[in-house]
Structure formats: C-alpha cells, structure tokens
Design a protein around this motif. Structure first.
Motif, mmCIF file in Angstrom:
data_model
loop_
_atom_site.group_PDB
_atom_site.id
_atom_site.type_symbol
_atom_site.label_atom_id
_atom_site.label_comp_id
_atom_site.label_asym_id
_atom_site.label_seq_id
_atom_site.Cartn_x
_atom_site.Cartn_y
_atom_site.Cartn_z
ATOM 1 N N LEU A 185 47.045 -17.725 32.451
ATOM 2 C CA LEU A 185 45.619 -18.024 32.328
ATOM 3 C C LEU A 185 45.067 -17.480 31.010
ATOM 4 N N GLY A 186 45.514 -16.286 30.616
ATOM 5 C CA GLY A 186 45.094 -15.723 29.336
ATOM 6 C C GLY A 186 45.539 -16.570 28.164
ATOM 7 N N THR A 187 46.763 -17.117 28.254
ATOM 8 C CA THR A 187 47.279 -17.988 27.190
ATOM 9 C C THR A 187 46.460 -19.268 27.081
ATOM 10 N N VAL A 188 46.104 -19.839 28.243
ATOM 11 C CA VAL A 188 45.262 -21.050 28.239
ATOM 12 C C VAL A 188 43.909 -20.759 27.604
ATOM 13 N N LEU A 189 43.295 -19.619 27.960
ATOM 14 C CA LEU A 189 42.001 -19.252 27.386
ATOM 15 C C LEU A 189 42.108 -19.049 25.878
ATOM 16 N N LEU A 190 43.173 -18.396 25.439
ATOM 17 C CA LEU A 190 43.395 -18.177 24.010
ATOM 18 C C LEU A 190 43.528 -19.511 23.277
ATOM 19 N N SER A 191 44.235 -20.459 23.887
ATOM 20 C CA SER A 191 44.412 -21.773 23.281
ATOM 21 C C SER A 191 43.080 -22.502 23.160
ATOM 22 N N LEU A 192 42.247 -22.410 24.175
ATOM 23 C CA LEU A 192 40.944 -23.089 24.142
ATOM 24 C C LEU A 192 40.047 -22.494 23.056
ATOM 25 N N ILE A 193 40.054 -21.168 22.944
ATOM 26 C CA ILE A 193 39.244 -20.522 21.909
ATOM 27 C C ILE A 193 39.714 -20.948 20.526
ATOM 28 N N ALA A 194 41.055 -20.990 20.328
ATOM 29 C CA ALA A 194 41.604 -21.391 19.038
ATOM 30 C C ALA A 194 41.204 -22.830 18.710
ATOM 31 N N GLU A 195 41.222 -23.716 19.701
ATOM 32 C CA GLU A 195 40.901 -25.121 19.451
ATOM 33 C C GLU A 195 39.409 -25.310 19.175
ATOM 34 N N VAL A 196 38.572 -24.549 19.888
ATOM 35 C CA VAL A 196 37.120 -24.631 19.643
ATOM 36 C C VAL A 196 36.816 -24.200 18.213
ATOM 37 N N ALA A 197 37.432 -23.100 17.777
ATOM 38 C CA ALA A 197 37.219 -22.631 16.406
ATOM 39 C C ALA A 197 37.742 -23.662 15.408
ATOM 40 N N TYR A 198 38.866 -24.278 15.726
ATOM 41 C CA TYR A 198 39.469 -25.283 14.853
ATOM 42 C C TYR A 198 38.535 -26.481 14.678
ATOM 43 N N VAL A 199 37.966 -26.984 15.765
ATOM 44 C CA VAL A 199 37.110 -28.173 15.725
ATOM 45 C C VAL A 199 35.754 -27.850 15.084
ATOM 46 N N LEU A 200 35.213 -26.690 15.438
ATOM 47 C CA LEU A 200 33.899 -26.327 14.902
ATOM 48 C C LEU A 200 33.926 -26.193 13.383
ATOM 49 N N GLN A 201 35.061 -25.781 12.831
ATOM 50 C CA GLN A 201 35.134 -25.648 11.380
ATOM 51 C C GLN A 201 34.954 -27.000 10.697
ATOM 52 N N GLY A 216 28.882 -18.281 5.117
ATOM 53 C CA GLY A 216 29.241 -17.240 6.087
ATOM 54 C C GLY A 216 29.760 -17.832 7.394
ATOM 55 N N ILE A 217 29.018 -18.839 7.916
ATOM 56 C CA ILE A 217 29.463 -19.484 9.161
ATOM 57 C C ILE A 217 30.810 -20.177 8.936
ATOM 58 N N TYR A 218 30.912 -20.869 7.803
ATOM 59 C CA TYR A 218 32.140 -21.605 7.490
ATOM 60 C C TYR A 218 33.338 -20.646 7.387
ATOM 61 N N ALA A 219 33.134 -19.519 6.708
ATOM 62 C CA ALA A 219 34.206 -18.532 6.572
ATOM 63 C C ALA A 219 34.585 -17.921 7.922
ATOM 64 N N GLY A 220 33.574 -17.629 8.734
ATOM 65 C CA GLY A 220 33.840 -17.050 10.052
ATOM 66 C C GLY A 220 34.634 -17.988 10.941
ATOM 67 N N LEU A 221 34.246 -19.281 10.933
ATOM 68 C CA LEU A 221 34.972 -20.254 11.746
ATOM 69 C C LEU A 221 36.407 -20.443 11.237
ATOM 70 N N THR A 222 36.573 -20.430 9.919
ATOM 71 C CA THR A 222 37.917 -20.557 9.352
ATOM 72 C C THR A 222 38.793 -19.378 9.756
ATOM 73 N N LEU A 223 38.227 -18.163 9.638
ATOM 74 C CA LEU A 223 38.970 -16.958 10.005
ATOM 75 C C LEU A 223 39.334 -16.979 11.486
ATOM 76 N N ALA A 224 38.394 -17.404 12.325
ATOM 77 C CA ALA A 224 38.650 -17.449 13.769
ATOM 78 C C ALA A 224 39.747 -18.456 14.097
ATOM 79 N N SER A 225 39.677 -19.620 13.458
ATOM 80 C CA SER A 225 40.697 -20.637 13.740
ATOM 81 C C SER A 225 42.084 -20.159 13.312
ATOM 82 N N VAL A 226 42.157 -19.409 12.196
ATOM 83 C CA VAL A 226 43.443 -18.893 11.736
ATOM 84 C C VAL A 226 43.977 -17.809 12.673
ATOM 85 N N ILE A 227 43.122 -16.822 13.002
ATOM 86 C CA ILE A 227 43.572 -15.699 13.830
ATOM 87 C C ILE A 227 43.975 -16.170 15.220
ATOM 88 N N PHE A 228 43.069 -16.930 15.853
ATOM 89 C CA PHE A 228 43.379 -17.393 17.208
ATOM 90 C C PHE A 228 44.531 -18.399 17.210
#
Length: 1295
Positions: free
Chosen positions: A683-699, A738-750
């Motif tokens: 379940l944690g892996t699924v949640l991590l994947s969803l967060i990574a994809e949300v950050a990816y799309v939002l960027q 700032g928002i753009y950089a934050g979303l990029t960093l989040a998509s990379v880390i997650f």
C-alpha cells in the motif's frame, strides 16, 4: 533414434503479398483459432527455411572455424564476435536504415507540431491561407505518425528475427561442441554451466540486436535536435543539451557496471544450477541421508550471493529507469529556467516544440542508448563465456572407415600402451576417450559399446534400441529375446512404444541394463565392447544374457567383455590379467589356472561341466579394478529360451507437464507481490507511485499554465504606474519559477524512490519464491522426481527464475509507471479540453478489445514456448514433453555411447529439430506481438489525426497553450499507450513463469522432518525391526508392491533380501525410509516409525546405495555435511575403507573440491566413500542396496570385510547380486510379487530342493553352487545357535 513426427501447418508468410507482409494480415487467421480454443503444437506454422537451426548453425560454424584457423596463423586468440559480425553484419547494417528513418521522422514531427501551434498563436479568422497551411501541418503530423507506425513495426520484426537467428545458430554450435568434448574438457565444465549457456547467455543476442543501432543513432540525433532547438530558443538549449551530454557517459558507466555484475551473477547462477542438478539427480540419497538441510543451506548461500548481485543490478536498473522518466523533466526545467532568466518570455509554440523535440530524443538518449550500452557489455560477457566453452579441447576421432576386407578381419591391437588419466580404463582407450601418451592402439572394424552404467535417453524403448537404425522385425524380435526383453514388451501398456522417461526413471536398473545391451547388439558392428552388462541382473538372467546374447546372437563377432562374473571365464579362449595397469598374466583359462593366478579360486575344475567349443573370434574380458581379463570367446550351446518365463516388472509413466489455460488471475499477482512485501508495504508503494505521478503531471500542467498566462499578458498588455513611472505589467517570475522548480524536484525525488522501492520488492519476491520452490522440492515425495524429467525441474530454476530475477521486474515497473502516466496524460488533456474524451472512450474500448483478442492467442503461444518449445517434445509423441536441458543432460550422460555409435550427427539433427520447434513458437510470438503493436499504433495514429484536425475545426476560442498541450500529449500518448498495452501483455506472458514457479511451491509435501514426538537420544539401541501387516504403494493410484508383510529382523542380525525384479526388495528399503507412506505398522526398537519425524527416522539408519552419489564440494562436506565429526574421525573412516592414501594424494586433501558428481573418482572409490559415510554415522541399522553390483571383486571383498568388522553390533539388511558375499548371512529373506516366500538360514533353505534360494543357486553352475553350499554349511556350523555377524543379500532376476 526415430524422427519427431507431428502435423506441421504450412507457413502462410511464404505466399503472402507485400501488403499482407507489411501489415501482418497473414497472421490474423491464427487469432481466430486462438479465440475459439487452446492452441496446440500442431497449430504452429512450419519454420521458415532461412530460420532452420541446421542451416544457421552450420553457416556460423564455418565462420567460426575460419576465424580459429586465422587466429592460429596470426598467433592470437580467436574472436567469436568477429565470426558473428562476418556472418550477420551486412543484413543487420541494412536494418540501420529503418532505425535511422524512424528517428528522422521523430525529429520532423515536432517541427510540424510547432507550425500548427503558431497558427493558434497568430490566429486570424479571416486568414484562409494560414488555415490551409495549418491543415497541411496537421496532415504532416498525421502522416509522420503513420510512417512511425509502419517503420517501427518493420524494424522490430526484422531486427528481432536476426537476434533469433544468432541465438539459434549459437545454440547449435554449443550443443555440437558438447558432443565433441574430450574427457579432460568435461572436467573443466559442468552440465549446469552448459545449461546456463543455453538458457541465459544466448538470450543476450535477442536483447542486444534490438538496441545496438542506437549507439550511433543517439549521438547523431542529439546533434540534429540541438541544432533545431538552437533555432527555436537560442543558446538556452545548450543547458538542456549539457544535461543530455552528462547523461550519456553516466549511462555508459552504468552499462559497464551492468556488464561486471552480469559476469559475476552468471558464475553464481552456474553454481546454483549445477548444485540444483546434483540435488535433483541425487534426491533419493539426500532424503535417505536426511541431508536436506545442509543442501538447502548450500543452495541458499549461493542464491544469497546471486541475489545480492541481482539486487545491485536492479538498483542500477531502478536508477536507470527513474532517470528515463526524470530526464525530460530535468532537461525541460533547466532549459526554460535558463531561457527565462536570460530575459526571454516563454510562448506556447516554443515550449511545446522544445518539449516535443526533447521527447523525440528522450527515448533514444536516456533509454535506448544506455540500454544498448548495458546490453553490449552483458553480451560481451556472454560471448566470452561461450567462446571459452567453444575453445575447450575436443576428442580426437580416428578415421573409422574400413574396407570390406578389413571388416572381415576385425581386431584390436594394443602394444606398449601408456595412458595418463584419473582412472585407467582399457575400453575407454579403445573407444578413443582416453588419450594415450605412448604406444600403439589400432582398431580395425566398426565399434559398438554398452556402458557399465546403463544409459537410456528420453523416448520410446524401441527408439532406444534401434538408435537410428531401420526396423527389421525379425532381427528386432531376435534381439529382444536374446536380451530377455520380450516378456517386458508384452506386459508394458504400449509395448516397445512405451515412453521410458528422463534418466530411464520409469525403468528398473535391470531393465535399463538390458535395453542398453540390446542397443549395442542391434547395431551391425564389427567389434562389440560390453562393459560389465551382467552386473545389474541376477544369476538366471545373467546366464541367459551370456548364453543367448553374448555367446549366442553375437557368437560370430569379436567381443570385448568387462565382467565380474568369474563363472563365465571358462567360456573364454584367452584371458588377459592386468594389475595396476600392467599385464601380469595372459593365456587360456587352463593355462592361467596352472600359472597360480588366484582369480579362479572360486571356480574349481568341474569335469562334469559341458564341454565348450571354441572358435577364432576374439573377445576380451576386462575388469575396472586390479584384475582385468582378456579373451577370445566361444559360442555356447543354447539352452531353452527362458525369456517368456522371466518375471514381469512395473513401469511407471511420465507425467505430462501441466500447462494452464485462461487469464492470469489477480490472486497470482497478489501471491507474487506478497512474496516480496507485506500488504502495508504494498500500500505504501502504491501511495508513493501516485504521489510521483501527480508531481510528474502537475509539472507539465504548470508549464502550460505559465505559457498561457504569459500569452494572456502579451495580448492584454497593460501599463501600471509605480513610483510615478509607467511600467509594463509582468508575471511574478519567482512565484512561477518556484512552483515549477518544486514540482520538478518532487517528480524527480518521488520518481527515483518509486522505482527503487518497486525493484526492491520484486527482487525480494523472486528470492522468496525461489526459496519456497526449493523448499517445496526438498519436501515433496521422491515419486515426483520419478515421473518428472530432471530438465523440466531445472527449467523452473533456470529459465523461469531467470525471468523473475531480471526481465519481469523491469517489465512490471515499466508497466506500472506507464499506466499511471497515461492516466495522468488523459486527465490533464480532459481538464484542458473536455471534448478529447469523445475519441478517448471508444479508443480505450477498442484497445481493451484488441488486448483481450491478442492475449487469448499470445498467452498460449508463450506457454507453448515455456513447455513444449523451450521444453522439447519426446520422440514420436507430441503430448509428452521433455526440456531441452533434459536432451542436453541425457546427451552428456551418454556421451561415450553416442560417440561409440557415431551417432553425433543424429543427436545433432534431433537437437536442430527441437530448436526448429522452438523457433516455430518463438516466431509466432514475434509476429503476433508485431500484429498487435501495429494495430495499436494505427489506432493511436487515428487518434492523433482526429485531435490535430479537430483542433482546426474547433479553432474558435482555443488557446495556443491548450492546443500545444493537447497535441503534444496526444503524440506522447501514441507511443506510451500502445507501449503500455504491449507491456501489460508482455507482463502477463511473463507471469506464466511466476505461475509455473508458484505451482512448484504448492507441491504435495511428505511427512514433517521433526514432530513433537521425538525418540530417545540413544534410539535405536538394539536394532529390532518389526513389520506388522505392511502394505505399500508408491502412489495412491499405483499398484501395491508390498502386500500384508509380517516379518521381524532380530537385533544384530545380518539378513539378505532375495527376490527377482519386481519382488519388492527396493520397495522394502523405501518403506523403511518412508519415501512414501505405507499401510500397516513398522516398529524399530518398539517405536512406531510413522509417529516420529522423517529426519529422526532417517538419520538413525545408514544406507549404502547401488549407485554411489557424490556431490560437488569438498571431500569433507561429502563425508560430513553437518560438521558433526572431528578430523580424526574422518581420517579414521577413510582409513577403514582404505581411501586415506587416495585422499592424502589430493591437492588439498580433505578440502579438495570434487568434480561434478565425483567424476574424478572411480565407481569403486565412490562406493567406498558411501561406505565411509555409513562408518561415520555409527547407526545400529545398516541397509546395503546392491552396493557391490558395479565394483570389482577386490572392492567387493573390502566392503564385505568392513561390514563384518565395523557393523558387528548392527542389524544389517543387504540387497546384492553376488550370492557368495552373503551366503554366510544369519538368515535370507526371499520375496516374490511383494510377499514373503521364505525366510530362514541359508543352509537350511539350501537343504530344501523346493526352495527358491536352492533353485537360484543351482542356476549359477555346478561349481559355483557347490562352493556356495559349502560356504553356507561352514557358516551354519560355526554359527551354532548364536546370531553372529553374518552377511545377507538380495538377489535380482531381470525380465
């Protein structure tokens, strides 16, 4: 060997027109069949002539032979890569044009896309010329998509086919080399290594050919894209290009690491498969010794090291895959960050042209290029391993073509022969298997050979006997009768067409020996080499074989016979006595008798014996111990053919390999994932994947939003007054950046975290499933191994586990990331332009229908590849399958026989036939995959076309940013969505490997190793064995082989167990060790054996088996795997069996690692090691199962002496062939048809002329019978009323 017969479907590709070839229409009828019923082998199309194994292998072999000769002239090592390039370089280079064309179209498409977006930026409803031009650009986007669809499909089809050709050719060469290996070379390789070459290493050619062209395309494409980006956004593009240039050497470094890890992993995989091969081959001994735990620890340790390397590879793969998804985000972010910071304002056309151009090279530079590097380094390692194998020494084969005159005067001449080897063998030298250092060895005539340890291959009994010869019914019947096989054929369910299974598991030892002999007899040879063919049969059958076969049907042929049956020496004209490699005596029987040689001590001159008539045809009798005998044999007067009166034997059947049908269930995915992680972790892996994809799309969405806001500001530019100055309104750069950089960093880390966690879970799942499967294999009853070929089991541990280790995790992670990415793409596109859902919904429905339609067929094709393709069919029966590894293993076991019969070409042709069968299924999987991919891409191309033209038709009110986002996502969806569907299908196909592994984790388990009821520590203290109405069957639906048996073996008693084949002797051993659970009760010293654990029972009994089994590992581990004994104990045990001096001469003494299966020890020495194990265990109960059948008289005498001395206080049950070694037993038990016929002291039984033992003794000849009676009488007189330490034996009569 009979040819494989099955119905073959005509291959429609050979007559397909150009349109059908390009769009794979010729495959469609197969899908119709696959959706109506399960596909079978007969549905597969005939292999194309260009793909046939024999032609491919011979062509590559010619190039390799030429390279070896050139290297020898130039004094360098030959290069296998050079031979491959010369053979396949030109056609593969031509395919580079396809790949280059694909990448050109990918670069052109963003240009059309940018021009289309510019129309909306400069939208003028009254400018019709601009509209017509925009329609042209939309058509350009559409046509480029169609071109990509067709070109990509053709490229992958042809490039994968070339990879297949290289793989097939290399398998042909590897097998051909295996048939030619010298004995010394066989000592430097193992069956496990060769299996690994054929199952894993050759697959690298399929993988490397797909990506190799990107090594030159990727840098070229990067240069072209950089130029276009410079034209579009100026110097800012250099920032993104710099990131690309940084990624390329980084991926190169990853590739080198992959290659290094692959090399180290392959060595560990070889070791694991070799150990598994030994475990499966020796499972009966392992169970009876209760050695499951040390072998489990051994395999688990090798697997742990292997998994650590695989985990490192997966960590790199996780970084690689995450970098692929993160690279485009980082590149676009850095590019536009620099672009904006240099004072430029972003626009939709510039943003999406740059995004599309980076997207065009993202796959090439960040996936295909590093993947090519990785696969190149892995392939280099595999090529090096294959090359080293191909350069092993080959046996030198003398010219065996003789004139008719030479054949009439067939002979073997040996003069001053000196050989150096780990064991000396006269027959091996004659066969050419043992190279000689000095002297003369001439063979005039065609040889044939019957090996000491009977060899049969998977197939029918008839194909084993004919061995490639034509069937002549009269001759065939004559051979069956002479070899006492006629009665067996009548009793078997399918007669001589009965399948005998891998390693002859369905036949008894006696049956295998007679089939082995019949094969040699049926051949029309000039000289017959018979290596102790009488040891596996009892006296009655032995006499029949000697009189009716060796001195009957072969009476006019020269024969060289190895035997320990000394009673037959009088039939020889000439005898050669060897001792320690030297000739100590030579002459006729009577001459040697008067010379003082003591080999005839058991044979007194009996004037009443029938006179023997001699002839001039030579036979040599030779034993593999200190004494060897050579002679010219005579024919003997035939006695009445007793074949029809010989007893029947049971033959087990080979289980057909299971093949599942239908979809892969959700429960299987859950079992797979749950093996590597708990539900919480999942379940944690699924949640991590969803967060990574949300950050990816939002960027992506934020960049489009930023461009849209900038466009609005440009159109509605207003002036504001600040500090009295008129200033043009600008966007808050810090906020957007700032928002753009934050979303990029989040998509990379997650993104990186998601990839690494998923790989970790999946590799742990592979490790867990392997361990569960191995533990299940160790705990399943031995019958499973009797009815399942060794190759079938090894295939689970090699190919299927290989899929779980490497390919499945990549595919699984790729699919899971892609499916989320596609959902995100559609969600964003729908949010910006809701009408896009109109084509998406029917498109999704069509996709799902196509996927279902495709999987119905492709799943069956993949399963065919797993069971009947990679696991080849038995001869003459497409329903019964045997793995390629069984064919290889069987060929290596019978290598001397195959070469003696000059049957290498036939076995090679059989291998090629099986490879062609594999190619048929693999080719079907290739073309069905291409059929599916082409149609998916075609539907996506239609979607892109609808979207592009739809934007123009609905042009009023559309913003340039929205159009750019929708079109760029539509193009992305084109590649991603079809790849997602294809990967989902590939993942489901690969899940069949999980399915097959899980099947073996759920095998029937035998009783627990330990139970709560434990026997006393000193148990058994006496050795009293009681059978109380015991009945026994090997399976619930099998025949009862022991029937209501009631018997007691007294403490310290020495009991012989006598009976014909099928009487139940070996079953008695199986009952004692609970290899299957009996009915009734067995007590040992009052303890009911069914109530205690198997290990508590088996560890308290010792067995000396008929076939001695040694394992790869040190001598210490072979003697004491639990490390329970001191060095002094081990050396004393070796001293007791006279092996101490042999072990002391080894390089590292007790720590010397033995060769595979202990092949650097003789059969007698291996038997002595088994005896040393029994000495060490110091148990009160000893079972000897025909332990001296294959050893020379001296070793036999040594074993008997050790048993008498060391086991004086033990209860000893013996099954043997030599009555003279057990005639002084306390009592002899005679079994018949699973029941007790008689049980008494030997002398008492021999006084009764109606006794079965009396009849058996009389069949051995008058002199031998008198000697045995005297020995029994002496023992009886010496024994009195006590039960002293005497020996017992069980005797086998073979049908």
């Amino acid at each position: 060997m009979e040819q494989l017969k099955r119905d073959v479907q005509f291959n429609p590709l050979t007559t397909a027109n150009l349109f059908s070839r390009v769009f794979f229409c010729w495959v469609t009828p197969l899908f119709s069949i696959g959706n109506k019923r399960r596909l079978e082998e007969d549905d597969m199309y005939q292999v194309l002539p260009d793909d046939a194994s024999q032609g491919l292998g011979e062509e590559l072999q010619r190039h390799w032979d030429k390279e070896v000769r050139m290297a020898a002239k130039e004094l360098r090592m030959p290069k296998l890569t050079k031979a491959i390039v010369k053979c396949y370089g030109k056609p593969y280079a031509v395919l580079g044009i396809f790949s280059f064309s694909v990448e050109v179209v990918k670069v052109i498409q963003p240009v059309f896309l940018g021009k289309l977006i510019q129309y909306f930026e400069k939208y003028d409803p009254n400018n019709m010329d601009a509209l017509y031009e925009a329609f042209g650009y939309a058509a350009g986007v559409s046509l480029s998509t169609v071109a990509l669809t067709v070109l990509q499909s053709l490229y992958f089809y042809h490039v994968l086919r070339i990879g297949m050709k290289i793989r097939v050719a290399m398998c042909h060469m590897i097998y051909k080399k295996a048939l030619c290996l010298s004995s010394a070379a066989m000592g430097r390789t193992t069956t496990g290594q060769i299996v690994n070459l054929l199952s894993n290493d050759v697959n690298r050619f399929d993988e490397v050919t797909t990506n190799l062209h990107y090594l030159w395309i990727a840098p070229l494409q990067a240069v072209v894209v950089s130029i276009l980006l410079w034209y579009e956004i100026g110097p800012s593009c250099l920032a993104g290009v710099a990131v690309l240039l940084f990624l390329m050497p980084l991926q190169t470094m990853f590739g080198r690491l992959f290659g290094s890890l692959r090399s180290r992993t392959a060595v560990l995989t070889d070791s694991r498969i070799r150990t598994m091969n030994e475990v499966v081959s020796g499972i009966r001994i392992i169970k009876m010794y209760a050695w499951e735990k040390p072998f489990s620890a051994l395999v688990n340790e090798v697997r742990r090291k292997e998994i650590s390397k695989i985990m490192s590879s997966s960590f790199l793969r996780g970084l690689n895959m995450a970098s692929f998804f993160a690279a485009s985000k980082i590149i676009v972010f850095i590019t536009f960050a620099v672009y904006v910071l240099l004072g430029n304002t972003i626009s939709a056309s510039r943003v999406f042209v740059a995004v599309s151009l980076y997207g065009a090279i993202k796959l090439t530079v960040t996936l295909f290029f590093p993947l090519a590097i990785e696969k190149v380094f892995e392939t280099i390692i595999s090529i090096r391993r294959i090359k080293n194998f191909l350069l092993l020494d080959e046996i030198e084969r003398p010219n065996m073509r003789f004139t008719l005159e030479e054949k009439k005067d067939a002979s073997v001449e040996i003069k001053d022969l000196i050989c150096y080897w780990d064991k000396s063998s006269l027959l091996s030298a004659i066969l050419g298997e043992l190279p000689h250092d000095k002297g003369v060895l001439r063979v005039k005539g065609q040889l044939t050979y019957a090996s000491q340890q009977p060899w049969v291959f998977p197939g029918t009994i008839r194909s084993n006997i004919l061995f490639g010869k034509e069937l002549h019914p009269q001759k065939y019947e004559k051979v069956l009768r002479a070899c006492a096989l006629k009665r067996d054929m009548e009793l078997l369910p399918d007669g001589d067409l009965t399948l005998i299974g891998d390693r002859g598991a369905t036949l008894s030892g006696g049956q295998k020996a007679r089939v082995n002999l019949a094969r040699a007899v049926y051949q029309d040879a000039d000289i017959y080499l018979l290596d102790d063919p009488l040891s596996a049969v009892d006296a009655e059958v032995g006499r029949h074989l000697f009189e009716q076969c060796i001195c009957g049907i072969l009476k006019n042929k020269p024969r060289i016979l190895v035997t320990h049956q000394l009673q037959y020496l009088q039939a020889a004209n000439q005898i050669l006595v060897l001792k320690e490699g030297h000739v100590v005596a030579r002459g006729t029987y009577s001459e040697l008798q008067h010379s003082g040689v003591d080999f005839t001590s058991l044979l007194k001159r009996d004037e009443e014996e029938e006179p023997q008539t001699n002839n001039n045809h030579s036979v040599v009798k030779h034993a593999f111990s200190q004494n060897s005998i050579s002679s010219h044999t005579s024919s003997m007067h035939s006695v009445k053919d007793g074949a029809d009166q010989l007893p029947e034997e049971l033959v087990q059947t080979v289980a057909e390999e299971s093949r599942s049908e239908g979809n892969i269930g959700v429960s299987l995915y859950f079992k797979y994932l749950n093996a590597g992680a708990s539900i919480l972790v999942m379940l944690g892996t699924v949640l991590l994947s969803l967060i990574a994809e949300v950050a990816y799309v939002l960027q992506d969405w934020w960049l489009a939003y930023w461009a849209g806001e900038q466009e609005k500001l440009n159109i509605n530019s207003t002036m504001i007054v600040q500090n009295g100055l008129n200033i043009t309104q600008e966007l808050d750069l810090r906020f957007f950046m700032g928002i753009y950089a934050g979303l990029t960093l989040a998509s990379v880390i997650f993104g990186f975290a998601r990839s690494l966690v998923m790989f970790n879970v999946l590799v742990k799942a592979a490790q867990s499933l392997h361990n569960h499967m191995f533990n299940s294999i160790l705990r399943t009853p031995v019958r499973f191994f009797d009815i399942n070929p060794i190759g079938r089991i090894l295939n689970r541990f090699s190919k299927d586990i290989g899929q779980l280790d490497s390919m499945l995790p990549i595919t699984f992670v790729d699919f899971s990331q892609l499916i989320l990415q596609n959902i995100g793409v559609v969600a964003v596109a729908a949010a910006v332009m809701p009408w896009i859902l109109i084509p998406v919904v029917p498109l999704l429905i069509i996709f799902l229908f196509l996927r279902h339609y495709f999987l119905q067929t492709s799943r069956d094709v993949k399963r065919l590849e797993s069971t009947s393709v990679c696991e080849f069919m038995y001869f003459l029966c497409s329903a019964a399958r045997s793995p390629v590894f069984s064919h290889l293993s069987s060929s290596l076991q019978g290598l001397w026989t195959i070469r003696a019969f000059r049957a290498e070409e036939r076995f090679q042709n059989t291998f090629d036939t099986y490879q062609d069968l594999h190619t048929e299924s693999w080719f079907l999987f290739l073309v069905t995959s291409r059929w599916f991919a082409l149609r998916l891409d075609g539907i996506c191309a239609a979607f892109v076309t609808v979207t592009a033209f739809g934007c123009l038709f609905l042009r009023d009110g559309l913003e340039a940013g929205a159009v750019g986002l929708v079109l760029s996502y539509a193009v992305t969806l084109l590649g991603n969505f079809q790849w997602t569907i294809r990967q989902s299908a590939e993942m489901e196909n690969m899940m069949t490997s999980v399915e097959r592994v899980v099947e073996y984790t759920e095998l029937e388990s035998e009783a627990p190793w330990e139970t709560q009821k434990r026997p006393p520590p000193e148990w058994p203290s006496q050795g009293l064995i009681t059978f109380d109405r015991v009945s026994f069957s090997y399976s619930s639906d099998g025949p009862v082989v022991l029937k209501d048996m009631k018997v007691m073996f007294r403490p310290k008693e020495k009991v012989g167990i006598v009976g014909r084949t099928g009487a139940g002797k070996s079953s008695l051993v199986s009952v004692l060790f609970r290899l299957a659970e009996p009915e009734g009760r067995i007590y040992i010293d009052g303890v009911l054996t069914s109530e205690i654990g198997l290990h508590d029972l088996r560890q308290k009994m010792s067995i000396i088996p008929q076939d001695p089994v040694l394992f790869t590992g040190t001598m210490r581990k072979n003697l004491d795997p639990f490390s329970q004994h001191t060095d002094e104990d081990l050396w004393n045990a070796l001293q007791e069996v006279q092996l101490k001096s042999v072990v002391e001469e080894l390089p590292n003494k007790m720590e010397t690692v033995l060769a595979e299966s202990g092949s650097n020890f003789s059969v007698g020495q291996r038997q002595l090691v088994c005896l040393a194990r029994a000495v060490l265990r110091k148990n009160r109960i000893i079972i000897i199962d025909e332990a001296t059948a294959n050893v020379d008289p001296r070793t036999d005498e040594l074993i008997q002496k050790t048993i008498r001395d060391k086991f004086r206080e033990c209860t000893v049950l013996t099954i043997a062939h030599r009555l003279n070694t057990i005639i002084d037993s306390d009592r002899i038990l005679v079994l018949g048809a699973g029941m007790i016929e008689e049980f008494d002291e030997p002398y008492v039984l021999l006084q009764n002329q109606e006794s079965a033992l009396y009849r058996t003794v009389q069949q051995m000849g008058k002199a031998e019978a008198a000697s045995l009676l005297e020995s029994a009488k002496q023992a009886y007189m010496n024994n009195g009323n006590s039960h002293g330490p005497k020996m017992a034996m069980a005797f086998e009569t073979v049908v």
